[in-house]
Design a protein around this motif. Structure first.
Motif, short mmCIF file in Angstrom:
data_model
loop_
_atom_site.label_atom_id
_atom_site.label_comp_id
_atom_site.label_asym_id
_atom_site.label_seq_id
_atom_site.Cartn_x
_atom_site.Cartn_y
_atom_site.Cartn_z
N UNK A 8 0.83 -1.21 0.00
CA UNK A 8 0.00 0.00 0.00
C UNK A 8 0.86 1.26 0.00
N UNK A 9 1.92 1.26 0.80
CA UNK A 9 2.80 2.43 0.85
C UNK A 9 3.52 2.64 -0.48
N UNK A 10 3.91 1.53 -1.12
CA UNK A 10 4.58 1.64 -2.42
C UNK A 10 3.63 2.19 -3.48
N UNK A 11 2.37 1.76 -3.44
CA UNK A 11 1.39 2.26 -4.41
C UNK A 11 1.07 3.73 -4.17
N UNK A 12 1.01 4.13 -2.90
CA UNK A 12 0.69 5.51 -2.58
C UNK A 12 1.81 6.47 -2.97
N UNK A 16 1.25 9.16 -10.20
CA UNK A 16 0.04 9.28 -11.01
C UNK A 16 -0.79 8.01 -10.89
N UNK A 17 -2.05 8.12 -11.30
CA UNK A 17 -2.93 6.95 -11.26
C UNK A 17 -2.43 5.87 -12.21
N UNK A 23 1.93 -0.46 -11.35
CA UNK A 23 2.61 -1.10 -10.21
C UNK A 23 1.74 -2.19 -9.60
N UNK A 24 0.46 -1.93 -9.49
CA UNK A 24 -0.46 -2.92 -8.95
C UNK A 24 -0.57 -4.13 -9.87
N UNK A 25 -0.65 -3.89 -11.17
CA UNK A 25 -0.73 -4.99 -12.14
C UNK A 25 0.51 -5.88 -12.06
N UNK A 26 1.66 -5.27 -11.92
CA UNK A 26 2.90 -6.04 -11.79
C UNK A 26 2.87 -6.91 -10.52
#
Length: 210
Positions: A8-12, A16-17, A23-26
């Motif tokens: 979650x911290x890495x995604x935040x 940009x969206x 990043x989430x898809x990976x």
């Protein structure tokens, strides 16, 4: 929990969206390829939560379960409820009204209530809920602001003025008693004794001796 927090911290931290989505898809690709069982478990759990969030009978069941974290589950369910599911939204509105009223009256669960109110205000799918509960949402936000500005310590001297202090007047003054002068005064002053007692007619006559 730590791994999910790190994700979650890495995604935040994505700027940009689009970058966050990539990043989430990976991360999901990595999970599905290297840990297929866990990926299937995660997928099924999310599908189950989405179904429960849109089923009014399920909503009533877990909201009335005292062992469940109702506020936390409610926050998630509001994100998963479908826009055209009017029956589910009516169920949420009924329970939200009870929960927000309890927060306003008792000052409990303010932080999570504010979080839910923020979600309702920002989500386009929850417009109908916001329109019906905006007066309660406003009160919760005001309560939260007042809690932030409340001083850490409150002087009881200002809060309870003179309620527990001893009276400032002389306790003997009310009865005009001067205790220092009364200490050596006999309780019964000397009463003159009669020298001659005359009995009533028909009764024995006694005369005092001189």
């Amino acid at each position: 929990m730590d791994e999910m927090k790190q994700l979650a911290e890495a995604l935040m931290q994505c700027k940009s969206f689009k970058e966050r989505q990539e990043r989430l898809s990976e991360s999901l690709d990595h999970l599905s390829f290297n840990y297929p069982d866990l990926y299937i478990m995660l997928y099924r759990e999310m599908k189950k939560r989405e179904l429960h969030s849109n089923d009014p009978s399920k909503i009533t069941k877990w909201l009335n379960n005292p062992s469940s974290k109702s506020f936390v589950k409610l926050h998630e369910a509001l994100m998963l409820v479908k826009n055209n599911n009017i029956m589910a939204k009516e169920e949420y509105m009924y329970n939200l009204r009870l929960m927000l009223n309890e927060t306003i009256e008792n000052g409990t669960n303010i932080e999570i209530a504010v979080k839910i109110c923020h979600l309702i205000e920002k989500s386009p799918n929850l417009t109908i809920i916001h329109e019906n509960l905006k007066h309660l949402i406003l009160q919760v936000n005001q309560l939260n602001n007042s809690q932030r500005h409340m001083p850490a310590e409150t002087s009881t001297g200002n809060f309870w003025p003179n309620y527990f202090r001893p009276p400032q007047i002389d306790p003997f003054q009310q009865f005009n008693i001067r205790p220092a002068q009364q200490l050596n005064t006999p309780v019964w002053p000397n009463i003159p004794q009669p020298t001659n007692l005359i009995s009533a007619p028909g009764q024995p006559h006694f005369r005092s001796k001189n």
